[in-house]
Design an enzyme around this catalytic site. Structure first.
Site: not given
Ligand SMILES: CNc1ncnc2c1ncn2[C@@H]1O[C@H](COP(=O)(O)O)[C@@H](O)[C@H]1O
Ligand SMILES: [Zn+2]
Length: 371
Positions: A13, A98, A222, A298
């Protein structure tokens, strides 16, 4: 080297742009500030802030989105993210992102993913496998006769549907994922700001994905949203992320359906969705042998790494009996939860067994998930 760093790990993840290096994020922000696209002094505090509410995290993601929607930058971030995970002995990475469009620079969802693939191809410092195996090809990344002493990493991709998207946009992402299966796309993720969107918007695309043989992982629970959590569990995704704001009935459905949970300790603490590590639901799930896997979510945004997540678990849950050997086993058992083809699973299992000997941890699995 510390054991949590040297131990082979499986990351299931990780969001591509959320895993951006701090230094790269600052560099890109400054560059856009100099060009006058953004006001650096106004966004600096968003980047530098430590704990962020869910709302603030998504403000930061919107900023990152402005910074990263460019082919060359997407390629660079992908390369750096792979190098960073490989350097801490992540041997299998399921990276999610995304697909985005930006008409001003001619970016389509397809060209965005091409830029990600270019990033995978451009890694030279470690051996990367991202193209699925042909059945007749018996060479695997970790074969003893591979001959390489370099770091090796399998990478597979999940394409994310953003909760802000329409049914049509979600469907476009699934169709793209199908076209990209030959380049290692194995599934679909549903993510984005949990405060927006509605389950029924994404459902047709998720059903289509499943019918076409793609795996599905959902960000689930969440924020408190009992109805949606129920709907998501009813869908029976192959995995879910987080599982935080669950009520008793949700836990019961989760346990009986044995849906594996991707656990993101630091992310949950830093977004203030879990009060303290000591009340984190990971322990309860682990103790009941529910399939779980430690992940970063992240690593850039939350200044973490997968090694750190294992160390945090070791420190916080030592009284639950989670030591080096148990965490090794947890990492190894995550191989059962990956979406890549069987051959990859077998290769990784053999690799973990060979490393277990040298690391002085138990060789055989103590338990296996009954999925
Ligand atoms: C904190 N928990 C979370 N919950 C939900 N969505 C999350 C997230 N953390 C990240 N993203 C999703 O991943 C995108 C960034 O990566 P990508 O541009 O896709 O590579 C964020 O903009 C969000 O849509
Ligand atoms: Zn996530």
């Amino acid at each position: 080297m510390e054991w949590w760093v040297s131990m082979p790990k499986v990351e299931l993840h990780a969001h591509l742009n959320g895993s951006i290096r701090d230094s790269t994020l600052l560099e890109l922000t400054k560059a856009l500030g100099e060009k006058g696209v953004i006001n650096f002094s106004q966004v600096e505090h968003i980047i530098m802030k430590y704990n962020r509410s869910v709302k603030e995290v998504f403000q930061l993601f919107d900023l990152i989105r402005i910074l990263t929607t460019d082919h060359a930058i997407v390629t660079r971030i992908t390369r750096e993210v792979i190098e960073d995970f490989a350097s801490e002995n992540v041997v299998y990475l399921e990276l999610r992102t995304t697909p985005k469009r930006n008409e001003a620079i001619g970016m389509t969802k397809g060209s965005y993913i091409e830029a990600v693939l270019e990033g995978l191809r451009s890694v030279t410092s470690v051996d990367v496998n991202f193209i699925p195996h042909h059945k007749e090809d018996s060479r695997t990344l970790f074969s003893p006769n591979n001959g390489s002493s370099r770091k090796r990493i399998y990478v597979r991709l999940l394409l994310s549907i953003d909760r802000r998207e329409t049914t049509e946009a979600a469907m476009e992402t699934v169709k793209l994922a199908l076209e990209m299966k030959q380049f290692g796309v194995v599934g679909i993720d549903l993510s984005g700001n949990p405060l927006v969107g509605d389950w029924n918007t994404y459902l047709p695309a998720l059903k289509f994905a499943r019918n076409q043989g793609l795996y599905v992982s959902l960000h689930c629970g969440e924020i408190p949203n009992p109805k949606e959590i129920h709907q998501m569990l009813d869908f029976k995704p192959e995995r879910i992320g987080h599982a935080i704001c669950f009520e008793k009935e949700h836990w019961e459905i989760l346990k009986s359906s044995k849906i594996p949970v991707e656990i993101c300790l630091t992310s949950n603490i830093r977004t203030l969705t879990v009060r303290s590590i000591h009340v984190h639901h990971f322990v309860g799930l682990y103790k009941t042998k529910h399939p779980v896997v430690l992940c970063t979510d992240d690593s850039g945004v939350f200044s973490t790494s997968l090694s750190k997540e294992y160390k945090i678990a070791a420190d916080a849950f030592v009284f639950t009996g989670l030591g080096k050997r148990e965490l090794f086993e947890l990492s190894r058992n995550a191989v059962e939860l990956i979406f890549a083809e069987r051959q990859v699973q077998e290769d990784l299992t053999k690799y973990f067994d060979s490393v277990a000997k040298t690391m002085g941890v138990y060789k055989n699995k103590i338990h296996s998930y009954e999925l």
